[in-house]
Write a protein that holds these residues in place. Structure first.
Motif, PDB file in Angstrom:
ATOM      1  N   GLY A  49      36.233  64.275   3.803  1.00  0.00           N
ATOM      2  CA  GLY A  49      37.471  63.831   4.437  1.00  0.00           C
ATOM      3  C   GLY A  49      37.305  62.513   5.170  1.00  0.00           C
ATOM      4  N   PHE A  50      36.227  62.394   5.957  1.00  0.00           N
ATOM      5  CA  PHE A  50      36.010  61.155   6.707  1.00  0.00           C
ATOM      6  C   PHE A  50      35.683  60.005   5.762  1.00  0.00           C
ATOM      7  CE2 PHE A  50      34.042  58.066   9.438  1.00  0.00           C
ATOM      8  CZ  PHE A  50      34.714  58.204  10.647  1.00  0.00           C
ATOM      9  N   GLY A  51      34.858  60.277   4.763  1.00  0.00           N
ATOM     10  CA  GLY A  51      34.473  59.226   3.842  1.00  0.00           C
ATOM     11  C   GLY A  51      35.645  58.640   3.093  1.00  0.00           C
ATOM     12  N   LEU A  52      36.637  59.478   2.760  1.00  0.00           N
ATOM     13  CA  LEU A  52      37.792  58.999   1.997  1.00  0.00           C
ATOM     14  C   LEU A  52      38.860  58.375   2.884  1.00  0.00           C
ATOM     15  CD1 LEU A  52      38.248  61.911  -0.593  1.00  0.00           C
ATOM     16  CD2 LEU A  52      37.333  59.618  -1.011  1.00  0.00           C
ATOM     17  N   THR A  53      39.097  58.959   4.062  1.00  0.00           N
ATOM     18  CA  THR A  53      40.185  58.468   4.918  1.00  0.00           C
ATOM     19  C   THR A  53      39.770  57.272   5.771  1.00  0.00           C
ATOM     20  OG1 THR A  53      39.595  60.093   6.625  1.00  0.00           O
ATOM     21  CG2 THR A  53      41.279  60.725   5.024  1.00  0.00           C
ATOM     22  N   VAL A  54      38.492  57.194   6.115  1.00  0.00           N
ATOM     23  CA  VAL A  54      37.997  56.051   6.910  1.00  0.00           C
ATOM     24  C   VAL A  54      36.940  55.344   6.067  1.00  0.00           C
ATOM     25  CG1 VAL A  54      37.021  55.307   9.109  1.00  0.00           C
ATOM     26  CG2 VAL A  54      38.394  57.400   9.007  1.00  0.00           C
ATOM     27  N   TRP A  55      37.383  54.513   5.173  1.00  0.00           N
ATOM     28  CA  TRP A  55      36.462  53.898   4.210  1.00  0.00           C
ATOM     29  C   TRP A  55      35.628  52.808   4.871  1.00  0.00           C
ATOM     30  CZ3 TRP A  55      35.131  55.667  -0.397  1.00  0.00           C
ATOM     31  CH2 TRP A  55      34.316  54.857  -1.204  1.00  0.00           C
ATOM     32  N   SER A  56      34.312  52.846   4.599  1.00  0.00           N
ATOM     33  CA  SER A  56      33.395  51.837   5.107  1.00  0.00           C
ATOM     34  C   SER A  56      32.198  51.781   4.172  1.00  0.00           C
ATOM     35  CB  SER A  56      32.935  52.185   6.532  1.00  0.00           C
ATOM     36  OG  SER A  56      32.096  53.334   6.519  1.00  0.00           O
ATOM     37  N   GLU A  57      31.202  50.996   4.536  1.00  0.00           N
ATOM     38  CA  GLU A  57      30.002  50.906   3.706  1.00  0.00           C
ATOM     39  C   GLU A  57      29.214  52.214   3.688  1.00  0.00           C
ATOM     40  OE1 GLU A  57      28.923  49.500   7.866  1.00  0.00           O
ATOM     41  OE2 GLU A  57      30.591  49.285   6.447  1.00  0.00           O
ATOM     42  N   VAL A  58      29.517  53.109   4.634  1.00  0.00           N
ATOM     43  CA  VAL A  58      28.830  54.403   4.702  1.00  0.00           C
ATOM     44  C   VAL A  58      29.509  55.444   3.801  1.00  0.00           C
ATOM     45  CG1 VAL A  58      27.956  56.193   6.283  1.00  0.00           C
ATOM     46  CG2 VAL A  58      28.203  53.848   7.081  1.00  0.00           C
ATOM     47  N   SER A  59      30.748  55.205   3.407  1.00  0.00           N
ATOM     48  CA  SER A  59      31.515  56.189   2.645  1.00  0.00           C
ATOM     49  C   SER A  59      30.830  56.632   1.348  1.00  0.00           C
ATOM     50  CB  SER A  59      32.918  55.648   2.346  1.00  0.00           C
ATOM     51  OG  SER A  59      33.670  55.545   3.530  1.00  0.00           O
ATOM     52  N   PRO A  60      30.258  55.722   0.543  1.00  0.00           N
ATOM     53  CA  PRO A  60      29.582  56.193  -0.682  1.00  0.00           C
ATOM     54  C   PRO A  60      28.438  57.163  -0.401  1.00  0.00           C
ATOM     55  CG  PRO A  60      29.981  53.836  -0.807  1.00  0.00           C
ATOM     56  CD  PRO A  60      30.314  54.250   0.597  1.00  0.00           C
ATOM     57  N   VAL A  61      27.722  56.942   0.696  1.00  0.00           N
ATOM     58  CA  VAL A  61      26.627  57.845   1.048  1.00  0.00           C
ATOM     59  C   VAL A  61      27.185  59.197   1.499  1.00  0.00           C
ATOM     60  CG1 VAL A  61      24.589  58.166   2.487  1.00  0.00           C
ATOM     61  CG2 VAL A  61      25.214  55.881   1.726  1.00  0.00           C
ATOM     62  N   LEU A  62      28.234  59.177   2.306  1.00  0.00           N
ATOM     63  CA  LEU A  62      28.865  60.420   2.745  1.00  0.00           C
ATOM     64  C   LEU A  62      29.347  61.241   1.551  1.00  0.00           C
ATOM     65  CD1 LEU A  62      31.011  59.393   5.857  1.00  0.00           C
ATOM     66  CD2 LEU A  62      29.306  61.209   5.794  1.00  0.00           C
TER      67      LEU A  62
END
Length: 248
Positions: free
Chosen positions: A136-149
């Motif tokens: 949920g966080f990775g998709l709704t708050v996209w950042s450079e960390v999202s692919p890892v999440l």
């Protein structure tokens, strides 16, 4: 330097020391005779180090988020910082759950019906919830960390589901406790090696990976470790089946 920074530095020191000790202790049970003195003693050291590392990681993650809020830094301003805190907390929870499962199935192997307790079932659901939060966080708050999440998110889901399945049918698979113990402890080892490659190794040897390859340190231990768990499980399953056939 304020009190918060002092506490954070002390927590970080404990985290790093326990991480290095646990990383070294992890390999002794892998090669030692299963159930032997070296296996048992090193396994205990590894497990307690894992508890320290994971709980300190969760505390650090919560501390980071609290610090950002106190400083007035919102998610929209630094999504990557918040994403990293979520990732740190998620990995801490999932690794703690895996190691706890590894010890719990060992302690209840002669009475598997005792594996299922409200506290242990709550840990399984915490692992699953961690996956949901990571996605949920990775998709709704996209950042450079999202692919890892997103890449790490299935770990908590699979861990929690396997735990619930074993708790609800503890005698459904012969030597099920052994396979769960091995997979859980090796899974914790994957997390230890991920942390070392991402944080420790890069500081020790002063290298940096940029661009699309930056995700490689995060996924490499999983890419190597998961097939290793599958291979070892099949190997021991064949061994137990041969012993069972010989006994019959």
């Amino acid at each position: 330097m304020n009190v918060f920074n002092l506490l954070f530095d002390a927590l970080l020191l404990v985290h790093v020391v326990a991480g290095f000790i646990g990383l070294a202790a992890f390999w002794i049970p892998v090669f030692a005779r299963k159930g032997g003195r070296a296996h048992v003693k090193a396994g205990r050291v590894y497990a307690w180090c894992a508890y320290v590392v994971t709980l300190s990681a969760v505390a650090a993650a919560v501390g980071r988020i609290v610090s950002y809020r106190v400083q007035g830094i919102g998610i929209a301003e630094q999504p990557g910082s918040y994403g990293f805190a979520v990732l740190l907390g998620y990995l801490g929870v999932v690794t703690f759950v895996m190691v706890r499962q590894g010890l719990r199935v060992l302690a209840t192997r002669r009475a598997p019906e005792k594996l299922r307790t409200p506290a242990h079932e709550a840990l399984a659901w915490a692992s699953i919830s961690g996956s949901v939060i990571a996605v949920g966080f990775g998709l709704t708050v996209w950042s450079e960390v999202s692919p890892v999440l997103l890449g790490m998110s299935p770990i908590g889901l699979f861990t929690g589901r396997r735990m619930l399945r074993l708790m609800r049918d503890p005698g459904g698979q012969r030597m099920g406790w052994f396979y769960s113990h091995m997979a859980s402890m090796l899974g914790g080892g994957i997390a230890f090696h991920t942390a070392f490659i991402v944080f420790g190794a890069q500081r020790l040897w002063a290298y940096e990976i940029e661009g699309p390859l930056a995700i490689l340190p995060w996924i490499l231990p999983t890419v190597v470790g998961v097939p290793a768990i599958v291979i070892w499980t099949r190997r021991y399953r064949r061994r137990f089946e041969r012993r069972s056939g010989a006994a019959v």
